[in-house]
Structure formats: C-alpha cells, structure tokens
Write an enzyme that holds these catalytic residues in place. Sequence first.
Site, PDB file in Angstrom:
ATOM      1  N   ASP A   1     -18.898 131.051  29.369  1.00 44.30           N
ATOM      2  CA  ASP A   1     -18.629 130.534  30.711  1.00 44.30           C
ATOM      3  C   ASP A   1     -19.921 130.411  31.533  1.00 44.30           C
ATOM      4  O   ASP A   1     -20.796 131.284  31.467  1.00 44.30           O
ATOM      5  CB  ASP A   1     -17.666 131.503  31.414  1.00 44.30           C
TER       6      ASP A   1
ATOM      7  N   ARG B   1     -16.086 130.627  24.012  1.00 42.53           N
ATOM      8  CA  ARG B   1     -16.470 129.734  25.111  1.00 42.53           C
ATOM      9  C   ARG B   1     -17.325 130.550  26.072  1.00 42.53           C
ATOM     10  O   ARG B   1     -16.867 131.516  26.656  1.00 42.53           O
ATOM     11  CB  ARG B   1     -15.233 129.223  25.842  1.00 42.53           C
TER      12      ARG B   1
ATOM     13  N   ASP C   1     -10.156 135.244  40.073  1.00 42.67           N
ATOM     14  CA  ASP C   1     -10.673 133.921  39.759  1.00 42.67           C
ATOM     15  C   ASP C   1     -10.061 133.404  38.450  1.00 42.67           C
ATOM     16  O   ASP C   1     -10.765 132.934  37.557  1.00 42.67           O
ATOM     17  CB  ASP C   1     -12.210 133.947  39.660  1.00 42.67           C
TER      18      ASP C   1
ATOM     19  N   HIS D   1      -8.681 123.508  33.457  1.00 40.79           N
ATOM     20  CA  HIS D   1      -8.165 124.400  34.507  1.00 40.79           C
ATOM     21  C   HIS D   1      -8.990 124.300  35.790  1.00 40.79           C
ATOM     22  O   HIS D   1      -8.631 124.879  36.807  1.00 40.79           O
ATOM     23  CB  HIS D   1      -8.184 125.835  34.003  1.00 40.79           C
ATOM     24  N   ASP D   2     -10.132 123.608  35.730  1.00 38.12           N
ATOM     25  CA  ASP D   2     -11.011 123.507  36.895  1.00 38.12           C
ATOM     26  C   ASP D   2     -10.815 122.181  37.637  1.00 38.12           C
ATOM     27  O   ASP D   2     -10.076 121.306  37.205  1.00 38.12           O
ATOM     28  CB  ASP D   2     -12.474 123.663  36.468  1.00 38.12           C
TER      29      ASP D   2
ATOM     30  N   GLU E   1     -20.195 126.065  28.358  1.00 39.49           N
ATOM     31  CA  GLU E   1     -19.508 125.506  29.517  1.00 39.49           C
ATOM     32  C   GLU E   1     -20.573 125.320  30.592  1.00 39.49           C
ATOM     33  O   GLU E   1     -20.914 126.226  31.331  1.00 39.49           O
ATOM     34  CB  GLU E   1     -18.389 126.426  30.005  1.00 39.49           C
TER      35      GLU E   1
ATOM     36  N   HIS F   1     -21.289 136.922  35.146  1.00 38.67           N
ATOM     37  CA  HIS F   1     -20.960 137.881  36.211  1.00 38.67           C
ATOM     38  C   HIS F   1     -19.852 138.825  35.789  1.00 38.67           C
ATOM     39  O   HIS F   1     -19.174 138.596  34.796  1.00 38.67           O
ATOM     40  CB  HIS F   1     -20.548 137.122  37.478  1.00 38.67           C
TER      41      HIS F   1
ATOM     42  N   ARG G   1      -7.087 124.986  42.759  1.00 44.58           N
ATOM     43  CA  ARG G   1      -7.096 124.724  41.315  1.00 44.58           C
ATOM     44  C   ARG G   1      -5.790 125.193  40.671  1.00 44.58           C
ATOM     45  O   ARG G   1      -5.426 124.745  39.591  1.00 44.58           O
ATOM     46  CB  ARG G   1      -8.290 125.436  40.651  1.00 44.58           C
TER      47      ARG G   1
ATOM     48  N   GLN H   1     -17.504 138.385  42.619  1.00 45.73           N
ATOM     49  CA  GLN H   1     -18.101 138.194  41.289  1.00 45.73           C
ATOM     50  C   GLN H   1     -19.605 138.439  41.367  1.00 45.73           C
ATOM     51  O   GLN H   1     -20.342 137.609  41.897  1.00 45.73           O
ATOM     52  CB  GLN H   1     -17.798 136.778  40.767  1.00 45.73           C
TER      53      GLN H   1
HETATM   54  C1  OTU Z   1     -16.388 128.277  35.382  1.00 43.78           C
HETATM   55  O1  OTU Z   1     -16.489 127.135  36.206  1.00 43.78           O
HETATM   56  C2  OTU Z   1     -14.903 128.489  35.116  1.00 43.78           C
HETATM   57  O2  OTU Z   1     -14.409 127.432  34.361  1.00 43.78           O
HETATM   58  C3  OTU Z   1     -14.189 128.623  36.448  1.00 43.78           C
HETATM   59  O3  OTU Z   1     -12.807 128.688  36.301  1.00 43.78           O
HETATM   60  C4  OTU Z   1     -14.741 129.838  37.139  1.00 43.78           C
HETATM   61  O4  OTU Z   1     -14.251 129.894  38.447  1.00 43.78           O
HETATM   62  C5  OTU Z   1     -16.273 129.827  37.215  1.00 43.78           C
HETATM   63  O5  OTU Z   1     -16.901 129.431  36.001  1.00 43.78           O
HETATM   64  C6  OTU Z   1     -16.764 131.229  37.482  1.00 43.78           C
HETATM   65  O6  OTU Z   1     -16.542 132.052  36.376  1.00 43.78           O
HETATM   66  O7  OTU Z   1     -19.402 127.578  36.227  1.00 43.78           O
HETATM   67  O8  OTU Z   1     -20.659 125.752  34.674  1.00 43.78           O
HETATM   68  O9  OTU Z   1     -14.738 124.976  40.002  1.00 43.78           O
HETATM   69  O10 OTU Z   1     -16.287 123.791  37.754  1.00 43.78           O
HETATM   70  O11 OTU Z   1     -17.767 126.869  38.620  1.00 43.78           O
HETATM   71  C7  OTU Z   1     -19.674 125.371  35.523  1.00 43.78           C
HETATM   72  C8  OTU Z   1     -16.064 125.135  39.702  1.00 43.78           C
HETATM   73  C9  OTU Z   1     -18.904 126.524  36.052  1.00 43.78           C
HETATM   74  C10 OTU Z   1     -16.267 125.101  38.216  1.00 43.78           C
HETATM   75  C11 OTU Z   1     -17.559 125.755  37.837  1.00 43.78           C
HETATM   76  C12 OTU Z   1     -17.530 126.196  36.400  1.00 43.78           C
END
Ligand code: OTU
Length: 651
Positions: free
Chosen positions: A284, A282, A141, A395-396, A326, A184, A520, A252
């Site tokens: 996540d 950051r 991922d 990146h998303d 995030e 995760h 992505r 995950q």
């Molecule tokens: C985040 O994403 C990361 O930026 C993604 O790159 C990961 O895939 C994801 O977590 C899992 O670790 O959780 O709070 O494409 O916008 O999943 C928002 C979907 C997230 C992402 C969303 C985001």
Amino acid sequence: MYEQVSHSLLNAILDDLKPEIRRQDLRHFYTRLGANFYAIYSLFFKLYGQREDFNEQMLRLVETMAKGYINRSAELEAVDIQREQDHNWFLSQKWVGMALYTTGFADSLADLAVKTPYFQELGVNLVHIMPILMCPTGKSDGGYAVSDFRQIDDRIGNLNDLRQVAEEFKKRDILLTLDIVLNHTSDEHEWAKKAAKGERRYQDYYYIFDNREIPDMFEQSMPEIFPESDPGNFTWNVEMQKWVMTVFHNYQWDLNYSNPEVFIEMLDIILFWANQGVDILRLDAVAFLWKKIGSTCQNERNAHLILQLLKDCCQVTSPGVLFIAEAIVAPVEVIKYFGEDAIIAKECEIAYNATFMSLLWDAIATQNTKLLYQGIKHLPAKLERATWLNYVRCHDDIGFGFDDNDVRAAGYEPFAHRKFLVDYFSGHFEASPARGMVFMRNDETGDARICGSLASLAGLEAASESGDPVKTEIAVNKILLLHSLILSFGGIPLLYNGDALGVVNDYSYQDDPSKSSDNRWIHRPKINWERADLRKKQGTVEYTLFNAMKKMIAIRKETSAFADYNNRELLDVRNEHLLCFLRFNHLRPSERVLVVANFDANPQYLDLEVIAGSGINPYAQFIDLYNGCKPTQYNRQIVLPPYQFYWLTEI
Ligand code: OTU
C-alpha cells in the site's frame, strides 16, 4: 557478483548466526542468499551505511530472512521452485482478479471460504481480500490503519480461517492477494502507544518533532491527501506533547524508514504473511515511503531502494511471492516501481494502472477518446516480467491526475476539463446520467476526486429509477465496454466486488458516524446474495451483466494474444470516438486480435484502410470473438453500434 567487503561480511554473519538457525537445512536459503547478497548488502549500505551499528543491523537482517525461510512450509517452497522455473507465469492471460472486502462479500473469512465457488462461476482466479488485520473501530481507514500486523480482526475471523481460505483457493487454482500497509500504522499500534508514552526507541519508528520548525519546512512542499477531513501532514499528540507526521488520516502515523529497525520489522511482517500461503502482496501507498524536506515526499529515490531491498530479501526466502505496487502517481513515476531492470534492481512485478483507469472514465464522460489515446500513447514501456493491474473501479476514489500536456494535446484546457469531469460524475452536469460524489475538494488547488460505484457512475442507478429500458441498456453496455478494455489491454484485469452484478451506490454509510466523513464508503457495498441470485434469472440486469462478464472472461483466457508481453500496438483510426489497438501473440505475431471500442452514443465507423499500415487487410472479413458474429462491414469499413466493443480476428 563477487565483492570482497560484502563477502567477508557474509562469512562473518554466517558464523554469528544463532545456533538454532545454523542447525537447520538451509541449502536453498544459502544459494539464494549468495546470489542476492551483494545487492542486499549494497542497498542496505546505501540506506544505513552511515550508522555505527550497521554490521549488527545487517546480521539482524540476515537472521530475519533465515527465520522466514525456516518457517516456510515444504509445500510453499515447492511452489517457489516451480515459479522460479516458470518465471513468467503471471504474464499469462489466464489470470483474472477481483478485489473485495471480506464483509462486503461474505459475513466472515469462514463464510468467504464457503462462497469460493462464486469466483469459479465467474472465472475469477485471483482474489484480493482487502485489509483483514486488527484496526481500531471508527479510526480504521477501511483497514488501512493497522494496530497489529500479525493479528486478524476478530470480527471477521482468525488465522485458521485464513488458512482455510488459502487452502480452498489452492485447491481451485485461485491466487490469494493480501495487503501490507507499509507506510504507516494506526496510532493504536503498540509501537505508537509506546512512543506516546515516551519510549525513545519507538519514537524513532516514526517522524516525531518537539515543535513546528521541521514540520513547517516539510509542509512547504508536501501536498495534502485528505484535505477536507485531515488537513496538513502533522498531528499534535497531547500525551507526548509532540508533533507526529500523519500524511493520511491524523490517526495514521508515518513509519520512518531511515531507521533500519523499521525496515527489518516490516520485512519480518512481509515474510510472515508470505508464509501463510499468500501468493501476492499488495504494498500500500509505496510512493510515500521516504520523506525529504523540500520534496513532495513521494516517489523519492530512497523509496525505490527500500522496495528493491524488500524484493531482494523476499527473493531469498519466498521467491514465489509477487508484489503489487499501489502507487497512484504519474505514468513516468509509476513505471519506476517495476524496478530499474528486470534482473538486478527489481521492485514490484505488478503495478496499478491508475492512468488507464481514469482515462477510461474521461472517455465515458466526453464520449471521446482523444485524451485516452494520448494517455496510452505516452504510457512508458514497461520492463520484462512486469505487468499492469488494469481496473475500472476499486475501493478508492477516482482522481483525474493525468498529464496536463496530454490534456492540452487533446484540445482541452486542463483546469476547465477537470472541472467538467468532476461535474459530470457528481451529476452536476445536466446531461449526465452519473451518480457520483465529490471526494476531498481542495479549494486551494482546485483539485477534487470522485466516488461512486461503477454501475452508478455508468448511469445504471439513474436508469433503473427512470424505469427506461433504453437507458438501462446504455448503462449496461458502458459497463461491459469498460470491462472489455481492461480484459484485453494487457495485464491482469482486476474487477471490483459487485461490479459484475451491477451493484449501485450504497448510501448507508451516511448514517454511520465512523464512515460518514469518508464517502469512499458509497462504493464499498455489501453484496445482497438474494439479489445476486438474479444472475440466474433471464431478463434481469444481473443476468445480462454477469453472463456477459463470464463469457468475456472465458474468451480472454483462451486468447493468447491477450497475455502481457509488450505485445500491443495502439492504432490511430482517425475517429475520435473509437479506441483501437492490436494485440498479437508474442511468439506467433500472426495470431492477433483487433480490439475496438466505441465510446459514442451514435454508431461509428472504423476505416480499415486507415490502419492497413499495421498489417490489417482492409478487404478481409472479420469475426468478433466475443459474440461470434461478423460485424457489419462495407466499403472497407466496420460499423460499431453505440457503446459497442469488438474483439476482431480475420477469417
Ligand atoms: C491507499 O490509497 C489505500 O488504497 C487507501 O484506501 C488508503 O486510505 C490509503 O492508501 C492510506 O493507507 O496511497 O498511493 O483516496 O487514492 O491515498 C496511493 C486516496 C494511496 C487514495 C490514496 C492511495
């Protein structure tokens, strides 16, 4: 605050600390622990107070903090103290960020250290290096499926290389940002492997169930994150013969924060990275940290308590380190990740402003700012000592999750409008120059998101192919227009790797089986440095973009009104193609900048009489800080060419 139960527990804990911890000089640690202990105790008690081993866990928590403090270098502690004194340091307009994958920017971490001058050339002084930790090939991922939280992926380097990067950054006053994937682990993480082998202790680190009874209850209210590639929120594990909660990809595994051991492990990891010289972490996917049957399992109250507790603990050992939340959720929810108040219940100092990002794209597609205006108007006020991370691309994917009420207030029907946006950016809408791809269409909900690089979504890819210089100029102007807004809005602008060079979609992921199911990757390019050298050659798109960005960044840094102290006034200019706001110096309000942006393909007029109420003198003469010129002005109106922005001051 003095509170007897917590105080006597603290005394008992201090008596019980391991001798090697007691022998250290812990003066600053004790002061900070004393100041934060009541909050830490209360939060820990709220989350885990019902457990028999509560006191024991509390002791382990304090030991973890003490160990983190002992391992902190004198140099980093000096930074902590300096930042404690100047605690608003990160609200300054001097910070400009960039997010990148190590291998998208360089060959390795060592090579990234060598390429550091590029950041200075552009003016970037905060770099978010995307996940660098160990993760399985193919099931990574993009680095967010971590199999070892303390080990750097050996394909990109090692801890020494990272220290080199940190040192190089420090020398140049560049802040280092790294990820902590809190929610995760990879299914190949040691904890998951032990759980799969049947170890009860590690099964308790995750959400694991014998049959579908509880998973089915959860599913009733949980949305799906990756419905196309990974439908559902649970995965059957053959080895264990049990169901595991896997909200994101099926590899995950969601960590279970109702177990204090998980909390303490993750805190330990946070403190470890803080001690490697990281300035900002950051965090996540913070919205997902707590799971509750009957809810969406996002933005739960306990997720906030966990973040408050992490912040308080970090405050004790490494107070100079900031957190980025995030949380890609609705504005009323995002705002809560700053905490409940600036002093007692803090969470993250910085949060992604996803709403602003997707609204900017809405304005690009519609050439209209009605929805953008509504959205900004309804952005809740933030706490003091909190700031946005403003970005155009990351990146998303881009989701269009804005508030339906705002969509209706802007005069659109929500379902049809979202469909239009997806069609527009995926190039299915006739007149659209955008080259994006649809991400995770969900037929049940009708939801879909968009992938694509900034340049391709803004039309640069199509323009270059057509060879039409007019189209190219329009795309370039759109790219600059979008950046002019994240640089002036208030908050830390975060550019994305390649965007200052106009890097278009990278289709090579389609030939890589480990990436082809996740589009992505189309906007996670590898910089071609020969091509990037064109930024020095006049007449190229790279030159135009890069130098314009460089100039904008330099001007932002000199403009004190662009610092973030809740010093923005959104203005209704009664022209739905323009976005206009006033920024002022919070200490000297007469120092102000009128930001105005035209999203339309035609010239537009800004009527100064309409905004006279905000203290603007309609008879004044203006100058644009960016190009140093006086805009065309007549009859108390300012003319904006298509896709043009101005940063205006009165002369
Ligand atoms: C985040 O994403 C990361 O930026 C993604 O790159 C990961 O895939 C994801 O977590 C899992 O670790 O959780 O709070 O494409 O916008 O999943 C928002 C979907 C997230 C992402 C969303 C985001």
